[in-house]
Design an enzyme around this catalytic site. Sequence first.
Site, PDB file in Angstrom:
ATOM      1  N   ALA A 203       0.804  -1.224   0.000  1.00 27.70           N
ATOM      2  CA  ALA A 203       0.000   0.000   0.000  1.00 27.70           C
ATOM      3  C   ALA A 203       0.840   1.278   0.000  1.00 27.70           C
ATOM      4  CB  ALA A 203      -0.928  -0.001   1.218  1.00 27.70           C
ATOM      5  N   HIS A 204       2.009   1.240   0.640  1.00 31.79           N
ATOM      6  CA  HIS A 204       2.763   2.498   0.803  1.00 31.79           C
ATOM      7  C   HIS A 204       3.380   3.010  -0.494  1.00 31.79           C
ATOM      8  CE1 HIS A 204       7.110   1.171   0.976  1.00 31.79           C
ATOM      9  NE2 HIS A 204       6.514   0.007   1.098  1.00 31.79           N
ATOM     10  N   CYS A 328      17.222   0.564  -0.996  1.00 32.19           N
ATOM     11  CA  CYS A 328      17.898  -0.364  -0.097  1.00 32.19           C
ATOM     12  C   CYS A 328      19.404  -0.306  -0.235  1.00 32.19           C
ATOM     13  CB  CYS A 328      17.420  -1.788  -0.363  1.00 32.19           C
ATOM     14  SG  CYS A 328      15.649  -1.888  -0.571  1.00 32.19           S
TER      15      CYS A 328
HETATM   16  C1  PLP Z   1       9.132  -1.445  -2.409  1.00 35.99           C
HETATM   17  C2  PLP Z   1       9.243  -2.716  -3.163  1.00 35.99           C
HETATM   18  C3  PLP Z   1       9.193  -3.968  -2.514  1.00 35.99           C
HETATM   19  C4  PLP Z   1       9.119  -4.094  -1.014  1.00 35.99           C
HETATM   20  O1  PLP Z   1       7.894  -3.680  -0.492  1.00 35.99           O
HETATM   21  P1  PLP Z   1       7.816  -3.426   1.114  1.00 35.99           P
HETATM   22  O2  PLP Z   1       6.380  -3.142   1.383  1.00 35.99           O
HETATM   23  O3  PLP Z   1       8.694  -2.236   1.362  1.00 35.99           O
HETATM   24  O4  PLP Z   1       8.303  -4.644   1.766  1.00 35.99           O
HETATM   25  C5  PLP Z   1       9.256  -5.101  -3.274  1.00 35.99           C
HETATM   26  N1  PLP Z   1       9.357  -5.039  -4.606  1.00 35.99           N
HETATM   27  C6  PLP Z   1       9.399  -3.877  -5.298  1.00 35.99           C
HETATM   28  C7  PLP Z   1       9.476  -3.888  -6.784  1.00 35.99           C
HETATM   29  C8  PLP Z   1       9.347  -2.668  -4.599  1.00 35.99           C
HETATM   30  O5  PLP Z   1       9.398  -1.518  -5.255  1.00 35.99           O
END
Ligand code: PLP
Length: 382
Positions: A203-204, A328
Amino acid sequence: MDQIYLDYAATTPLDKDVFEKMKPYLFEDFGNPSSSHFFGQKAETAVDCARRTMAELLDASGEEILFTGSGSEGDNLAIKGAAFERRKITKANKILISSLEHSAVTETAFQLQNEFGFEVTLLRVDKFGIIDLEFLREVIDENVAIVSTVYANNEIGSINPIHEIAVICHEKGIPFHTDGVQACAHLDVRFHMEEIDLLALAAHKFYGPKGVGALIHRKGIEMLPQITGGKQENKLRAGTHNVPGIVGMAAALEKKTHNLVQNNEMIIKKRDRIIHSICSTIQDSYLTGHPLKRLPNHASFVFEGIVGNDLVVALDMAGFACSFGSACKVGDPKPSKILLGMGLSPDLALGSLRITLGNQTTDEHIDRFLDVLPGLVKKLRK
Ligand SMILES: *Cc1c(COP(=O)(O)O)cnc(C)c1O
């Protein structure tokens, strides 16, 4: 001076309307959906309603929506869950992923290889970071437990031919998972139409709350639960539901879908202005990822003769929040594995910069950014 945020692929701010919809479930309607009394029923109704909304928006059915705590959790449950279950039934022990995956997929696959006797094969990608379908056809066989490829890459923005990949997997009867965390934030993702088996989202990334996501899970794809305990989510994911988070996620997805065409039209114009300006004013700069099949808000580059991490630090001091490839990897100045996998030299791959736009990005922000960037690149090259 104001700081300007150009890192929407890392996360987005919570939408105020979404927060208003979440609020009652943080306070007066705080019940546990697993309780049978009035408070529990009210919370359960909210979760059911969010489930139906999300199913409709994603072309899935309600029973196929499985709520999780993040995008990473969805990727983990899909890959571990399906790999363990399929190996039990068929002895299949190979895992196919691409060299372009988010660490939530890569680290999961390699943990299965290093600790649990699975064998990972990396799928090839072309110079734009798009999966090589011929190579997939060559390496896929009945010994594959699960195939996982990202829908739209977070570092270079390229969008994969998901339906074609799904069809190749299904010809061999292999389940297909896609990390749709970026795709679900910016594209119209159709779970059934594209014949996806497992789809993770968070969701974020689309102005919903942090710490909540979903794994869309096709009926009949067996998975070993990774969080055991209560009977929530068809016994596939134990734990009391994050009710306000789930309500917020559904509201955010609804708003995103409703405004998608209009928002993308505006944001593509802004993105293309950045791409054209950088490529024409900064020497030895290159767009990474596919020029057309890319996320609408995503501009990513490599600059010869600089370390991307230094550029991100310099930009931060100048008031711009960008990213060195993926969020990351900040503070870890190694060349991006994703860019290396696309055939870039280690030196060039070290000079990466990602700019991702969002609903609060203005033309003035972009003007200011484009004024500052060439000078910083020049300084760092000296
Ligand atoms: C942000 C992201 C994730 C990880 O999602 P989280 O909710 O932060 O664990 C995984 N895959 C992709 C492609 C992303 O952009």
